[in-house]
Design a protein around this motif. Structure first.
Motif, short mmCIF file in Angstrom:
data_model
loop_
_atom_site.label_atom_id
_atom_site.label_comp_id
_atom_site.label_asym_id
_atom_site.label_seq_id
_atom_site.Cartn_x
_atom_site.Cartn_y
_atom_site.Cartn_z
N ARG A 46 0.82 -1.21 0.00
CA ARG A 46 0.00 0.00 0.00
C ARG A 46 0.86 1.27 0.00
O ARG A 46 0.49 2.27 -0.58
CB ARG A 46 -0.93 0.02 1.20
CG ARG A 46 -1.96 -1.08 1.18
CD ARG A 46 -2.93 -0.96 2.35
NE ARG A 46 -3.64 -2.19 2.59
CZ ARG A 46 -4.71 -2.59 1.91
NH1 ARG A 46 -5.15 -1.86 0.92
NH2 ARG A 46 -5.31 -3.72 2.20
N LYS A 47 1.99 1.22 0.66
CA LYS A 47 2.90 2.37 0.75
C LYS A 47 4.31 1.93 0.36
O LYS A 47 4.75 0.84 0.73
CB LYS A 47 2.94 2.94 2.18
CG LYS A 47 1.59 3.40 2.69
CD LYS A 47 1.21 4.71 2.06
CE LYS A 47 -0.13 5.17 2.60
NZ LYS A 47 -0.80 6.08 1.70
N GLU A 67 -0.05 3.72 -4.77
CA GLU A 67 -0.09 5.09 -4.26
C GLU A 67 -0.65 6.03 -5.33
O GLU A 67 -1.40 6.96 -5.01
CB GLU A 67 1.30 5.55 -3.81
CG GLU A 67 1.71 4.99 -2.48
CD GLU A 67 3.04 5.52 -1.99
OE1 GLU A 67 3.69 6.34 -2.70
OE2 GLU A 67 3.47 5.12 -0.89
N GLU A 126 -4.48 5.54 -5.75
CA GLU A 126 -5.26 6.10 -4.65
C GLU A 126 -5.82 7.48 -4.98
O GLU A 126 -6.89 7.86 -4.52
CB GLU A 126 -4.39 6.16 -3.39
CG GLU A 126 -5.15 6.45 -2.12
CD GLU A 126 -4.25 6.34 -0.90
OE1 GLU A 126 -4.32 7.26 -0.07
OE2 GLU A 126 -3.50 5.36 -0.80
#
Length: 190
Positions: free
Chosen positions: A33-34, A155, A158
């Motif tokens: 996610r990151k 990222e 998003e």
């Protein structure tokens, strides 16, 4: 030296453990996610796979001398679990933020089939000690490359306007599929 370089490039790009062999998908999808978290997971996997490759080769040689090769999977899992515990203690002590961000995925390296897959592939391909370690490093670097690229993509996703039907897991899986197709382009290198 050329053969070792080909093994490393082949393991990292051509036969990428995540995008070609589909091993290690749980942390690949769960931790990506990151970019920072993905890079931390990648570093932990590099450490574990490299040490696992270095340690499982002599252990297998001992098992072969005792004619108990059939125990390799159980012994390798125990060895990998011990290595992961070492990494977990190190991160908890020296990088608590990374330890917390990795969460449940750090202990799951123990059951990450990529780590066990590399150890078993090294034995199956009859690699010597040096080639086993180089293959392990190449595979771990390939895993790290894949997870960091996926984190960068996630990222960007998003903040992108994604159709409702593709939000969440669907767009992540489509992105992973596109990455796998892109990595197929490396097959002509070796």
């Amino acid at each position: 030296m050329k053969a070792l370089l080909l093994v490393a490039i082949g393991a990292a790009l051509v036969n990428n453990v995540v995008l070609s062999q589909f091993l290690g998908l749980c942390p690949f999808l769960g931790v990506s996610r990151k970019v920072g978290t993905a890079a931390g997971m990648g570093a932990a996997v590099i450490f574990v796979i490299t040490l696992a490759s270095a340690l499982t080769w002599p252990v297998y040689q001992l098992l072969a001398m005792a004619h108990i090769e059939y125990l390799q999977t159980i012994v390798f899992i125990l060895l990998i679990a011990a290595l992961v515990q070492l990494v977990e203690m190190f991160l908890k002590k020296f990088s608590p933020a990374l330890y917390k961000s990795l969460g449940v995925y750090l202990p799951l390296i123990t059951t990450n089939c990529a780590v066990l897959g590399v150890a078993i592939n090294n034995i199956g391909k009859s690699y010597n000690f040096i080639t086993s370690v180089v293959n392990g490093v190449g595979t771990a670097v390939g895993f790290t490359l894949a997870i960091v690229i996926m984190a960068g993509i996630r990222e960007r996703i998003e903040y992108s306007p994604i159709p409702r039907a593709f939000r969440g897991s669907p767009i992540v899986l489509v992105s992973a599929g596109l990455m796998a197709m892109a990595f197929c382009g490396f097959s002509g290198i070796i």
